[in-house]
Structures are given as C-alpha cells and as structure tokens.
Design an enzyme around this catalytic site. Structure first.
Site, PDB file in Angstrom:
ATOM      1  N   HIS A  78      32.072   9.219   5.043  1.00 38.50           N
ATOM      2  CA  HIS A  78      32.812   9.742   6.184  1.00 38.50           C
ATOM      3  C   HIS A  78      33.919   8.776   6.550  1.00 38.50           C
ATOM      4  O   HIS A  78      33.735   7.566   6.455  1.00 38.50           O
ATOM      5  CB  HIS A  78      31.879   9.947   7.391  1.00 38.50           C
ATOM      6  CG  HIS A  78      32.452  10.863   8.405  1.00 38.50           C
ATOM      7  ND1 HIS A  78      33.294  10.427   9.399  1.00 38.50           N
ATOM      8  CD2 HIS A  78      32.334  12.201   8.558  1.00 38.50           C
ATOM      9  CE1 HIS A  78      33.652  11.470  10.120  1.00 38.50           C
ATOM     10  NE2 HIS A  78      33.097  12.556   9.635  1.00 38.50           N
TER      11      HIS A  78
ATOM     12  N   ASP B 246      27.561  17.992   6.140  1.00 38.91           N
ATOM     13  CA  ASP B 246      27.580  19.013   5.088  1.00 38.91           C
ATOM     14  C   ASP B 246      26.391  18.903   4.141  1.00 38.91           C
ATOM     15  O   ASP B 246      26.033  19.878   3.482  1.00 38.91           O
ATOM     16  CB  ASP B 246      28.893  18.918   4.290  1.00 38.91           C
ATOM     17  CG  ASP B 246      30.079  19.221   5.170  1.00 38.91           C
ATOM     18  OD1 ASP B 246      30.000  20.179   5.942  1.00 38.91           O
ATOM     19  OD2 ASP B 246      31.079  18.477   5.101  1.00 38.91           O
TER      20      ASP B 246
END
Ligand code: COA
Length: 400
Positions: A286, A337
């Site tokens: 991320h 996700d």
C-alpha cells in the site's frame, strides 16, 4: 546580537527566500514521483493514520462503523458529516429507493454494449451516459451535486446488474423498493436475496470500500472537479482510475491468482515463482500503510464467516500461505483487496464484477470529495521538469 526583525525586513527576507526557492525550483526541482509523501490539500472526509493502522470517516473508525451500521448510514455520514437519526435514515433510504430505476433509453444503451466488454468499461460508459441526460456543463450549479450523487448511488447498482444480466443473455430484473441496497443488488443480479450472513458480509465490504482520502481515483475526481468540470465527468474519471490493477482492479487480480494457484499445496511454489520473476503479488502493499491496512482485519473476519457458512475454506488456506510468507519475509502486508476478492467469490459473483461493486461503494467517497473540492477550489496544476530535447530550429520540409 542580530537586530530584531521588523515587518519590513521580514517581508524582504521572505521575498529573497521565495526567489531562492523559485530559482532552485527552476534549476533543480525536487521530483516527488507519484506525489508520494506530498500533502496537496486538507479534507474533512476521512483520515488515514498509517502510524496506528487506522482510518476514520468523519471521525468514526471504520471498524466501528462496520460493526454498528448499514452501508446506507455510512453513505449518509459521508455526505452530511453526521450519522443519521432514524427519521433522517428513513428519508434518505426512501429517496435512494425511489431513484433506482434507470430510463428505458439507458436500458437500451446497456443492451448495445459488446458482450465481452469488461463491466468496468460498461459502467464507466453508463455513468457518462447519465451525464448526457442533463445539461450540467457550464450551466447547472454545483449545489445540485448532492442530488446528482444520490442519483448515481441509487442507479449505479442497477446499471451494473442490468449489464450483468444482458451479458448472460438473461432478462433484466427491475429494482425492488422493499429491499436495502445490498439485498436489492443480489436480487437484481441473481433474482434472489441470499441469507443474512451473505448480506452482512457484502454490506461490510461496501462500508470498508467507501472512502480512503486522496487515493488515485479520488484524486483523479478532484483534479477533474478542479477545472470546474461536472460531477459526472469526475466520477467517470474516477472509475477509469479505479479500474487499474494497482488500485481497485486488484480485488479481481487477487481472485484470478487464487484460482490459478488452485490448492493450498501449490501456493508456496506459485509465490516463489512470482518472486523469482520479480512480479508483484496482487492484494499486497500500500502506498500509505506500510505495516498493515486498517480495513483488513474486519474484511478478513467477514471472509472467515462466509467461508464457514459456505463450508469452503480452501481460499482462506491459500491466502494464509501467501500472507505468511509476504509478511514474514518481505514485511509487505495484505491490503483490503486481498480478503475482498475471495469474499465476493464465495458470495457467488463473477470475478469481473468485483471492481464495479467497489464503485457502488466508492461513489460515496468520490462525491464527498467532489463537493469539498468545489466548495474550496483551486485548479490542480502541478509543475513538471522538462527532460526532453534542447530548443532547436525547425528546418523546412524541403531541407530535411
Ligand atoms: N508484491 C511484491 N512486491 C511489492 C508489492 C507487491 N504487491 N508491493 C510493493 N512491493 C515491493 C516493491 O517492489 C518495492 O520493492 P523494492 O524496494 O525492492 O523496489 C517495495 O515493496 C516498496 O513498494 P513501492 O512500489 O515503493 O510501493 P508503492 O507505494 O509505490 O506501491 C502499490 C503501492 C499498492 C502500488 C504496490 O504495493 C502494488 O503494486 N501492490 C499490488 C497491487 C495492489 O494490491 N493494489 C491495491 C492497493 S490498495
């Protein structure tokens, strides 16, 4: 001892400093590739705190919202800044439910989409189509944006489900007013409403996907808004950005990978091969969180509940093998996700529906940011450092 700075000398000093900065910028500018670490504006919508792995929407922790609210309450919060009272929620839901139908011409447009088109492409086109049905450009003021946002919130699930049914060669299912947004979406896709375990997990995923500060698609929407373009253009651009596998498209990529791995026994070798080839492992990493994504534990718990309910823990087992290696050896953590992909799979959705589902939720965050950008706008127009050919003279074509 240095003289006490006067207002005049301070101004002079500041001017000199400014000139220096400008000169330095012109000669050797600092490049913030991907705008990493750059703060470009303030926002009241959400706060990402990587140091504590936490995320708040309008001051409420996402875990708290996921545990105690339905998605509609979070949508209200996003746009009004406060959680609704019972009466406010009733009014909000009545409004949302009354707008779910899409026009007959729009249904016909959806019928024309190529059957092999990706649902993110058809959805992007559908939102853009919605923008053609009102003369927003240059005329209608931004004050109507909340109304337009509500229209998109209500109609996007219908657009996605209608397109899905047509692709399958099935007749469309019109929306039902007696169902929540999550229940109605299942009804429009599959013709039935699943048990409450599935609805709850789906609702949680929508809450977690709703907003995440200046991520790529939200920033895209803000950039488009900053030129005083309209909300439909901004959301259409947001969808285009979200589609990418480095952003929202990762939830689809995760499930494609899990299916490619097939069994827990094959997971480690698959991962080692990926690493050896220098490839990214989707659903990990991320830009902001480096020690774990605040939303993952909540989605992971919802995935575990689903897996138990379905009696299918294979995807969880494969996920765990990948996660253990990535975290312990690389210190790269899963993002939202990663559990969302297999959760949607267990709910019965085809893989290319996952990112459109993300849009159903993220429209709330995008709209909040579009409204915020409009209320305190400054054209977003950064600088670039030229690295091309030196200036030169044009030779007439006869001499080239
Ligand atoms: N798989 C393997 N390695 C990864 C990785 C992943 N998913 N994510 C990051 N890394 C590695 C990078 O290769 C880099 O290694 P290096 O320092 O040896 O070059 C290091 O971790 C730092 O990553 P970086 O690319 O600088 O992070 P970023 O902030 O630019 O990228 C993402 C963030 C999300 C784009 C990136 O992690 C990624 O592509 N993830 C996969 C896609 C995904 O899941 N997207 C959804 C995001 S919510």
């Amino acid at each position: 001892m240095a003289a006490k700075p006067t207002k005049k000398s301070a101004k002079k000093k500041a001017k000199a400093k400014n000139t220096k900065v400008k000169k330095a910028a012109a000669a050797d500018p600092v490049i913030y590739k991907g705008l990493a670490g750059v703060t470009v504006d303030t926002t009241e919508v959400s706060k990402v705190m990587p140091e504590t792995n936490s995320l708040t929407y309008r001051g409420y922790a996402v875990q708290d919202l996921a545990a105690n609210c339905r998605f509609e309450e979070v949508a209200y919060l996003m746009w009004h800044g406060e959680l609704p009272t019972r009466a406010q929620l009733r009014k909000f839901e009545k409004d949302e439910r009354s707008r779910r139908n899409i026009s007959r011409p729009h249904v016909e447009v959806i019928r024309q989409y190529p059957k092999r088109a990706h649902p993110m492409d058809t959805l992007r086109t559908s939102v853009s189509y919605l923008g053609t049905t009102e003369t927003a450009w240059g005329g209608e003021p931004a004050e109507k944006d909340l109304d337009r946002a509500m229209d998109m919130l209500a109609k996007i699930p219908t657009m996605i489900a209608t397109d899905y049914r047509f692709r399958k060669g099935l007749p469309r299912k019109t929306p039902r007013k007696d169902l929540t947004m999550s229940e109605n979406f299942f009804h429009m896709c599959f013709g039935e409403v699943p048990p409450k375990e599935v609805i709850r997990a789906f609702d949680i995923s929508l809450i977690l996907y709703a907003e995440h500060s200046f991520n790529a698609s939200t920033f895209t929407a803000r950039v488009i808004t900053s030129s005083r373009s309209d909300i439909y253009s901004a959301v259409t651009g947001g969808i285009g950005s979200l589609k990418g596998p480095l952003h929202g498209g990762a939830n689809e990529a995760v499930m494609h990978n899990l299916k490619e791995i097939r069994t827990p026994a094959r997971a480690e070798k698959w991962l080692r091969d990926k690493q050896a080839a220098g490839e990214l492992v989707m659903g990990f990493g991320h830009r902001v969180y480096k020690q774990g994504d605040s939303r993952v534990p909540t989605m992971r718990a919802a995935l575990e509940d689903l897996a138990k309910w379905k009696g299918d823990t294979k995807w969880l087992e494969i996920s765990d093998i990948l996660q253990n290696i990535m975290v312990s050896e690389k210190n790269i953590h899963p993002n939202l996700d990663f559990p969302a992909g297999p959760a949607y799979y267990l709910m019965g959705f085809e893989i290319d529906m996952y990112t459109p589902i993300f849009v159903m939720s993220r429209i709330t965050g995008w709209a909040a940011h579009i409204i915020e950008q409009n209320a305190s706008n400054s054209l977003i127009r950064p600088l670039s450092a030229y690295s091309g050919k030196k200036q030169r003279k044009v030779k007439a074509i006869s001499k080239r």
